[in-house]
Design a protein around this motif. Sequence first.
Motif, mmCIF file in Angstrom:
data_model
loop_
_atom_site.group_PDB
_atom_site.id
_atom_site.type_symbol
_atom_site.label_atom_id
_atom_site.label_comp_id
_atom_site.label_asym_id
_atom_site.label_seq_id
_atom_site.Cartn_x
_atom_site.Cartn_y
_atom_site.Cartn_z
ATOM 1 N N ASP A 287 44.851 74.738 79.161
ATOM 2 C CA ASP A 287 44.059 75.841 78.616
ATOM 3 C C ASP A 287 43.405 76.560 79.793
ATOM 4 O OD1 ASP A 287 42.329 77.532 77.315
ATOM 5 O OD2 ASP A 287 41.184 75.958 76.305
ATOM 6 N N ARG B 260 40.892 78.885 81.350
ATOM 7 C CA ARG B 260 39.591 79.511 81.116
ATOM 8 C C ARG B 260 39.278 80.457 82.284
ATOM 9 N NH1 ARG B 260 36.635 76.330 77.356
ATOM 10 N NH2 ARG B 260 38.196 75.219 76.086
ATOM 11 N N ARG C 132 41.509 73.398 81.425
ATOM 12 C CA ARG C 132 41.378 72.173 80.654
ATOM 13 C C ARG C 132 42.777 71.610 80.419
ATOM 14 N NH1 ARG C 132 36.584 70.610 78.668
ATOM 15 N NH2 ARG C 132 34.916 72.157 78.675
ATOM 16 N N TYR D 173 44.778 69.008 78.215
ATOM 17 C CA TYR D 173 44.623 68.248 76.979
ATOM 18 C C TYR D 173 45.426 66.956 77.033
ATOM 19 C CZ TYR D 173 41.801 71.827 74.906
ATOM 20 O OH TYR D 173 40.765 72.696 74.653
ATOM 21 N N SER E 133 40.398 65.946 76.426
ATOM 22 C CA SER E 133 40.761 66.842 77.522
ATOM 23 C C SER E 133 39.995 66.468 78.777
ATOM 24 C CB SER E 133 40.483 68.310 77.159
ATOM 25 O OG SER E 133 39.088 68.553 77.082
ATOM 26 N N PHE F 286 48.178 78.024 77.574
ATOM 27 C CA PHE F 286 47.636 79.077 76.721
ATOM 28 C C PHE F 286 46.283 79.501 77.270
ATOM 29 C CE2 PHE F 286 46.374 75.042 74.892
ATOM 30 C CZ PHE F 286 45.020 75.196 74.678
ATOM 31 N N GLY F 287 45.818 80.630 76.804
ATOM 32 C CA GLY F 287 44.529 81.178 77.216
ATOM 33 C C GLY F 287 44.298 82.465 76.457
ATOM 34 N N GLY G 197 47.739 79.059 71.528
ATOM 35 C CA GLY G 197 46.632 78.123 71.644
ATOM 36 C C GLY G 197 45.982 77.779 70.315
ATOM 37 N N ILE H 294 45.765 73.773 69.575
ATOM 38 C CA ILE H 294 44.477 73.096 69.762
ATOM 39 C C ILE H 294 43.553 73.231 68.559
ATOM 40 C CG2 ILE H 294 42.368 73.032 71.151
ATOM 41 C CD1 ILE H 294 44.874 71.826 72.469
#
Length: 305
Positions: A182, A184, A189, A191, A219, A239-240, A276, A280
């Motif tokens: 992920d 950011r 992050r 997972y 995570s 993803f993001g 995402g 998640i």
Amino acid sequence: MQPDKTGLMSRRTLMRLSLGVLAAGAMPLAKAGPAAQRVITLFQGATDTAVALGIRPAGVVDSWSEKPMYRYLRSALAGVPHVGLETQPSLEDIALLSPDLIVASRFRHERIAGLLEQLCPVVMLDEVFEFRHTLRVMGGATERSGEAQALQTRWDARVGELRGRLAAKFGARWPLSVSVLDVREDHLRSYLPDSFAGSVLAELGFVWNRQSRDATGVSIKLRSRESLPVADADVFFVFGRAGSPAVQRHYQAITHHPLWQRMAAPQAGQVWWVDGVAWIFSGGILGANRVLDDIERTLLQDAAA
């Protein structure tokens, strides 16, 4: 004249509920009644599962992103009232909807369980991301066990078929190690197997590197580029927030870093952007199937079915 005590709660009682004045936990959780018709779902996986079972909830909580509701559920939930946040549902709004079943999370809602119980039967799930368990429990609570079993059977068959195709495509390299990343604005992050996406990938046969296997929780936070090798794996699912310039800048900076470029997935061209929300946040069997859709779209796009 005495007020009618057989109808909806008085506004005074609703206010007391909202303020948390009534004693929580005064009564044990009730068992769900038969054929519940007005179901309120207080976490994302329960909402996803309700839709999968053909239930139109009487009320739902806001989604974590794509507010007020995830795009993949919007058409099914058009016009359904919202009762606040998953972390802070409105007891007054819930009461006004006259539910006959509330599906809640022990982790999120145990503090208000006694208050919810005074409104109607409550089904309290221990984990918000154990979608198979959520499906089974909600199917039983709403007299849709047959529908729940059919969904589980189709899931098992699809997972088995995809696992076979993955093994056939990658041969001696299977099982592949995996990282779910992920992006950011200022960190990554990664997972872990105990996350929602992790449980789906593990069922397909993917594995994690030693650092991820030894980590606890769902995570780990990678604060610096020097920590990138912690996520090294044969394949990355990434993803993001696609609409965030800061996230895109950070991703570009990461992917141009030598440590990123030396990892297995980038070297093999196995870095894939995925949804995402499904991976998640969704927490239910519909979202889990969307994860499988992404696996087919990416790793199996050139493999014969």
